[in-house]
Design an enzyme around this catalytic site. Structure first.
Site, short mmCIF file in Angstrom:
data_model
loop_
_atom_site.label_atom_id
_atom_site.label_comp_id
_atom_site.label_asym_id
_atom_site.label_seq_id
_atom_site.Cartn_x
_atom_site.Cartn_y
_atom_site.Cartn_z
CG HIS A 1 -1.77 1.26 1.29
ND1 HIS A 1 -2.92 1.41 0.53
CD2 HIS A 1 -1.62 2.42 1.96
CE1 HIS A 1 -3.44 2.60 0.76
NE2 HIS A 1 -2.68 3.24 1.62
CG ASP B 1 -12.23 3.33 6.17
OD1 ASP B 1 -11.70 4.13 6.95
OD2 ASP B 1 -12.01 3.31 4.94
NE ARG C 1 -10.72 10.19 9.91
CZ ARG C 1 -9.87 9.48 9.17
NH1 ARG C 1 -10.24 8.31 8.65
NH2 ARG C 1 -8.65 9.91 8.95
CB SER D 1 -8.76 4.76 7.70
OG SER D 1 -9.18 4.88 6.37
CE LYS E 1 -9.24 2.40 3.41
NZ LYS E 1 -9.54 3.80 3.14
#
Ligand code: URA
Ligand code: CA
Length: 433
Positions: A82, A161, A168, A183, A187
């Site tokens: 990621h 999320d 947010r 968050s 995922k």
């Protein structure tokens, strides 16, 4: 359990239990806890932070708020990568076939998202015929067969999320490290990763512009992963200037092909070899980073990596011939050069502004409904530290309009040239295990 009691507990600096966090997240997901209470909670977390246990519990509560992908039918350790996002980041397109070519199974779930250029899927869709609308069974079969497949993100992944991120965004609570970390990690875990390699960017074009913040985010995500049984490693990398030379969807596909061929930009190549080495070690394909790196370099040199990319494209309906004939990729009608207005050394190519320039050309999405122009973008001929002659082209704009004054102005605004030589910023600035 009254939600208001949980809010006051957090507001006063208390630690929420696993059970309290589970109740909070399931209540928020099913709508029994309203937005206004969750907003207050997010703000309390923003100011009070979360303990390592709370962060791990929040992550897992969000994982279990929706569908989780079961990759157990794929043998081997599934390692996902990621990136916290930057400008011109072509890493996934290179890394996925590269590590798959040495035996790391890659079952990649990817999104479109908003940004200066499209997401990995948008970029791949610039290859004629390529599609990611495959069912879970086909996805798993393809990984078992070819070692690599990419599927679109499921709509049912981590709904908590999705809802919380939206909240947010409008309550001034995006910039909370525990909330960002949970968050992102939720995922990755919900999409089935056994182990995770994180590329945390720092600098002008990054989400976390300051090094200390990027380090804190990296440490927080690594701690969450390791605490919940997913071995996680983070690399901190520079995003003060765009990565590689291309910014734009088809242009980045071309750049990825060059890199798999061994003739890509040095920074992109180095980052892919570094992240790929971590992935290979975590998956057990190599026992040290050095050994992994050798395997990856050999795979590029022998053409194995490139051939894996072709197999992958063809398996998902894509025209694999674009690899040898990149002129078949979408191509913009006009090329506009950006000549240097003075001679000297390139001191800055502000990444975020360059991203905005690409966006002005149509390469990215401002809203979910925006349509991306896959052909347009910018190709840099200079990076920080390079010398430049007066009038020499610093970059080429690929545009579908004959002139692109706004993008051109943004590019000039991003680039600084000075008389004295400049030391380029290091690409790799840290590592957290
Ligand atoms: N990216 C995410 O996925 N979540 C955040 O909270 C911030 C950035
Ligand atoms: Ca690039």
């Amino acid at each position: 359990m009254r939600t208001v009691d949980l809010i006051t507990k957090k507001r006063d600096g208390g630690e929420l239990t696993e059970n309290e966090i589970n109740n909070l997240i399931s209540g928020y997901t099913d709508g029994s806890i309203p937005d206004y209470q969750m907003s207050a909670m997010a703000m309390a977390i923003f100011f009070r932070g979360m303990t390592p246990m709370e962060r791990a519990n929040l992550t897992m509560a969000m994982v279990h708020s929706g569908e989780t992908i079961d990759l157990s039918a794929i043998s081997g350790v599934k390692v996902d990568k990621h990136s916290t996002g930057g400008v011109g980041d072509t890493t996934t397109l290179v890394l996925a076939p590269l590590v798959a070519s040495i035996g790391v199974p890659v079952a990649k779930m990817s999104g479109r998202g908003l940004g200066h250029t499209g997401g990995t899927i948008d970029k791949l869709e610039s290859i004629p015929g390529f599609h990611v609308e495959i069912d879970n069974r086909t996805f798993i079969d393809l990984v078992n067969q070819n070692g690599l497949a990419v599927i679109g993100q499921s709509d049912n992944l981590t709904p908590a999320d999705k809802k919380l991120y939206g909240l947010r965004d409008v309550t001034g609570t995006v910039n909370s490290i525990p909330l960002i970390a949970s968050s992102i990690m939720s995922k990755k875990i919900a999409s089935g990763a056994d182990a995770i390699v994180l590329d945390v960017k720092t600098g002008d074009g990054a989400f976390m512009k300051e090094m200390d913040e990027a380090e804190e985010l990296a440490a927080c995500m690594v701690d969450i992963g390791n605490r919940v049984g997913r071995r996680t490693v983070a690399v901190l990398s520079d995003m003060s200037q765009p990565l590689g030379n291309a910014i734009g969807n088809a242009l980045e596909v071309k750049e990825a092909i060059d890199t798999l061929r061994g003739i890509g930009p040095d920074d992109l190549t180095e980052l892919c070899l570094t992240l790929g080495s971590h992935m290979a070690v975590l998956s057990g394909v190599a026992s040290t980073k050095e050994e992994a790196r050798k395997l990856l370099e050999q795979s590029i040199a022998s053409g194995q990596a490139l051939s894996k990319f072709k197999t992958f494209l063809a398996a998902q309906g894509g025209d694999a011939d674009v690899v040898d004939h990149p002129e078949r990729l979408p191509s913009a009608k006009f090329r506009i050069e950006v000549p240097a207005k003075e001679a000297g050394y390139v001191a800055a190519i502000a990444a975020e502004n360059m991203g905005l320039a690409a966006m002005l050309l149509g390469a990215g999405r401002a809203t979910k409904e925006s349509v991306i122009d896959l052909a347009v973008g910018i190709v840099l001929h200079k990076k920080i530290g390079d010398s430049v002659r007066l009038g020499e082209s610093i970059a080429t704009i690929h545009s579908n309009t004959e002139s692109a004054p706004e993008a051109l102005a943004k590019i000039y605004e991003s680039i600084r040239i000075q008389d004295q030589p400049v030391t380029p910023p290091p690409l790799l600035v840290g590592e957290v295990k």
